[in-house]
Write an enzyme that holds these catalytic residues in place. Sequence first.
Site, PDB file in Angstrom:
ATOM      1  CE  LYS A  53     111.229 106.055  11.295  1.00 57.31           C
ATOM      2  NZ  LYS A  53     112.090 107.253  11.457  1.00 57.31           N
ATOM      3  CG  ASP A  56     113.607 105.857  16.786  1.00 54.50           C
ATOM      4  OD1 ASP A  56     114.168 105.002  17.506  1.00 54.50           O
ATOM      5  OD2 ASP A  56     113.084 106.887  17.251  1.00 54.50           O
TER       6      ASP A  56
END
Length: 365
Positions: A233, A251
């Site tokens: 991420k 996320d």
Amino acid sequence: MTASGRSSDRKAAAEKADPAKTAAKKTAAKKAASGEVAAPGRTAAGKTAPAKTAPAKAAAGKTSRAAKAAPAKKSARKAAHPEAVSKKATVAVDHVAPATTLAPEPPGNETRTALVRRARRINRELAEVYPYAHPELDFENPFELIVATVLSAQTTDLRVNQTTPALFARYPTPEDLAAANPEEVEEILRPTGFFRAKTKSVIGLSKALVEEFGGEVPGRLEDLVKLPGVGRKTAFVVLGNAFGRPGITVDTHFQRLVRRWQWTDETDPDKIEAAVGSLFPKSEWTMLSHHVIFHGRRICHARKPACGACPIAPLCPAYGEGETDPEKAKKLLKYEKGGFPGQRLKPPQAYLDAGGIPAPPLGAG
């Protein structure tokens, strides 16, 4: 007597000697001339034993019909799902190689093609609602972005943006932060929560940048994920926003919304990344992430989504999970949609031009 006459006499004599054999030969010759194949099990006298030619013909007919039907069947499947890809995800080695071949199962009776069209339409609608979508962390270079992204775990981007000015004023380069006193860094990072673990991560990644990359943030996924505290991420945030290389940022907001929209029912971030990535051209991945995350923070909240104020309600299978009354839903809107400050102290000019309000600095009333 001529040669042909002698030959005729010999043939007549042979026929007289063995009339049965001669009859059999004549019958075989006739069938051969008519294109028939002699059946197995024929006796010397020309009588036929119980033959098995009928099943053989039936089998041949079946094979022929199946061969003709198979291409049509395959073609029909292809026409029904022209954009389908393999359901097997590429296995990532050490969680580095992006798994981009996983195709999500369409929800209910929705075809794969319909799912792709709906997903892309949602992204187009969100692009009109959030033309100023951007990363909501303040940064001026790749080093500041990677540190800020690591610090954003388990807290808001607003809190990180209120904290990093003091951090970067004191430690502006990887060399400075690598040589920092951990206790002093902890004190600065205390407002972000989990400050001891975060201090260890940012000092560790700074040391790795100095020792392995000459003090520069690498622009490759396989290098970024080797840094302390940096996962896929964080790596895609840096690649997409500091280097302009496409990536999907999975996320908590992104995960929640793509499942609500039934783009995928996966729960593992890597599989979500692969499934959603298969629905969009690679060039759209970075801005898609911004659109979805903006929408999750402003309208499609975790506990009580503002369904009655949602611009993509007609495209959402989960409509009705939140407040559907337009007036009540309007009161649930956050940040600039609700008339409140955003998350960045120094947001892009496009955000300000669209009516966005900068966040207050740390300690402001």
